[in-house]
Write a protein that holds these residues in place. Structure first.
Motif, PDB file in Angstrom:
ATOM      1  N   VAL A   7     -36.810  -8.352  26.779  1.00  0.00           N
ATOM      2  CA  VAL A   7     -35.430  -8.199  27.243  1.00  0.00           C
ATOM      3  C   VAL A   7     -35.545  -7.808  28.709  1.00  0.00           C
ATOM      4  O   VAL A   7     -36.060  -6.735  29.025  1.00  0.00           O
ATOM      5  N   TRP A   8     -35.108  -8.703  29.602  1.00  0.00           N
ATOM      6  CA  TRP A   8     -35.253  -8.484  31.038  1.00  0.00           C
ATOM      7  C   TRP A   8     -33.905  -8.070  31.609  1.00  0.00           C
ATOM      8  O   TRP A   8     -32.999  -8.885  31.741  1.00  0.00           O
ATOM      9  N   GLY A  77     -41.698  -5.036  21.331  1.00  0.00           N
ATOM     10  CA  GLY A  77     -40.422  -5.359  21.953  1.00  0.00           C
ATOM     11  C   GLY A  77     -40.440  -4.762  23.346  1.00  0.00           C
ATOM     12  O   GLY A  77     -40.487  -3.541  23.497  1.00  0.00           O
ATOM     13  N   VAL A  78     -40.458  -5.601  24.362  1.00  0.00           N
ATOM     14  CA  VAL A  78     -40.597  -5.135  25.746  1.00  0.00           C
ATOM     15  C   VAL A  78     -39.240  -5.190  26.428  1.00  0.00           C
ATOM     16  O   VAL A  78     -38.564  -6.221  26.412  1.00  0.00           O
ATOM     17  N   ILE A  79     -38.865  -4.079  27.027  1.00  0.00           N
ATOM     18  CA  ILE A  79     -37.622  -3.979  27.775  1.00  0.00           C
ATOM     19  C   ILE A  79     -38.000  -3.756  29.238  1.00  0.00           C
ATOM     20  O   ILE A  79     -38.618  -2.753  29.581  1.00  0.00           O
ATOM     21  N   VAL A  80     -37.664  -4.719  30.070  1.00  0.00           N
ATOM     22  CA  VAL A  80     -37.923  -4.607  31.505  1.00  0.00           C
ATOM     23  C   VAL A  80     -36.621  -4.162  32.160  1.00  0.00           C
ATOM     24  O   VAL A  80     -35.569  -4.763  31.934  1.00  0.00           O
ATOM     25  N   ALA A 103     -39.685 -14.865  22.880  1.00  0.00           N
ATOM     26  CA  ALA A 103     -38.252 -14.827  23.189  1.00  0.00           C
ATOM     27  C   ALA A 103     -38.052 -14.037  24.480  1.00  0.00           C
ATOM     28  O   ALA A 103     -38.678 -12.997  24.694  1.00  0.00           O
ATOM     29  N   PHE A 104     -37.152 -14.536  25.329  1.00  0.00           N
ATOM     30  CA  PHE A 104     -36.838 -13.908  26.614  1.00  0.00           C
ATOM     31  C   PHE A 104     -35.324 -13.852  26.715  1.00  0.00           C
ATOM     32  O   PHE A 104     -34.657 -14.882  26.677  1.00  0.00           O
ATOM     33  N   ILE A 105     -34.796 -12.647  26.824  1.00  0.00           N
ATOM     34  CA  ILE A 105     -33.348 -12.456  26.906  1.00  0.00           C
ATOM     35  C   ILE A 105     -33.046 -11.776  28.242  1.00  0.00           C
ATOM     36  O   ILE A 105     -33.501 -10.667  28.499  1.00  0.00           O
ATOM     37  N   GLU A 106     -32.300 -12.473  29.088  1.00  0.00           N
ATOM     38  CA  GLU A 106     -31.927 -11.908  30.383  1.00  0.00           C
ATOM     39  C   GLU A 106     -30.592 -11.188  30.246  1.00  0.00           C
ATOM     40  O   GLU A 106     -29.622 -11.751  29.742  1.00  0.00           O
ATOM     41  N   VAL A 107     -30.578  -9.935  30.697  1.00  0.00           N
ATOM     42  CA  VAL A 107     -29.382  -9.101  30.658  1.00  0.00           C
ATOM     43  C   VAL A 107     -29.023  -8.747  32.095  1.00  0.00           C
ATOM     44  O   VAL A 107     -29.826  -8.140  32.810  1.00  0.00           O
TER      45      VAL A 107
END
Length: 176
Positions: A7-8, A77-80, A103-107
């Motif tokens: 989660v970026w 689960g990596v949160i950047v 999976a890559f989720i841009e926030v």
């Protein structure tokens, strides 16, 4: 083992990336391995010595993306939570994650400059506006907002809880 993901969270200084990342970690950590890669901590420990030129900022994002992929491929689960101001660098991080099957989720945490200035307890924006901080994102250096992030949080008008729920929905939609 649960699949890893990235989660970026991107947005300008003071937009709420660290706050939202900590809330997400607290919500997920009872049931899975979670790690937060916070931009300030990364610059202290992983990318010390890099400056704030475009090239150095892109290298910073490249290194964060590499560490995030290493962790995620082992089920974390990596949160950047990093400003990561340039679209191309974020797109490269996404591409490399997806090539690795992650999976890559841009926030995108969006807030108007006047709100960010009002929130700024360190006085960074005032110093940048006065010309004392060169290459400051959103003042003397560009911030390129995402064109199609999976999640948008308008942190000037939406609570951390609302943002957290949006990110959780995005994770659930991907079975994560």
């Amino acid at each position: 083992m649960a699949p890893g993901f990235i989660v970026w969270m991107t947005g300008m200084s003071g937009a709420g990336k660290t706050t939202l990342s900590q809330a997400l970690r607290a919500r997920l950590s009872p049931s899975r391995a979670v790690e937060v890669l916070d931009g300030d901590e990364v610059r202290t420990w992983l990318t010390r010595g890099l400056g704030f030129s475009r090239e150095d900022r892109e290298e910073n994002v490249r290194r964060i993306g590499h560490v995030a992929r290493l962790l995620a491929r082992h089920g974390v689960g990596v949160i950047v939570a990093a400003i990561s101001p340039y679209r191309d660098a974020r797109a490269e991080a996404r591409r490399r994650a997806e090539e690795a099957g992650l999976a890559f989720i841009e926030v995108y945490l969006e807030a108007p400059l006047d709100v960010l200035i009002a929130r700024d307890v360190k006085g960074l924006y005032q110093r940048a506006l006065a010309g004392a901080l060169p290459n400051f994102t959103g003042v003397s250096d560009p911030y390129e907002a995402p064109e199609s992030p999976e999640v948008v949080v308008r942190s000037a008008s939406e609570s951390v809880t609302v943002g957290l729920e949006r990110v959780l929905v995005a994770l659930q939609a991907r079975g994560l």
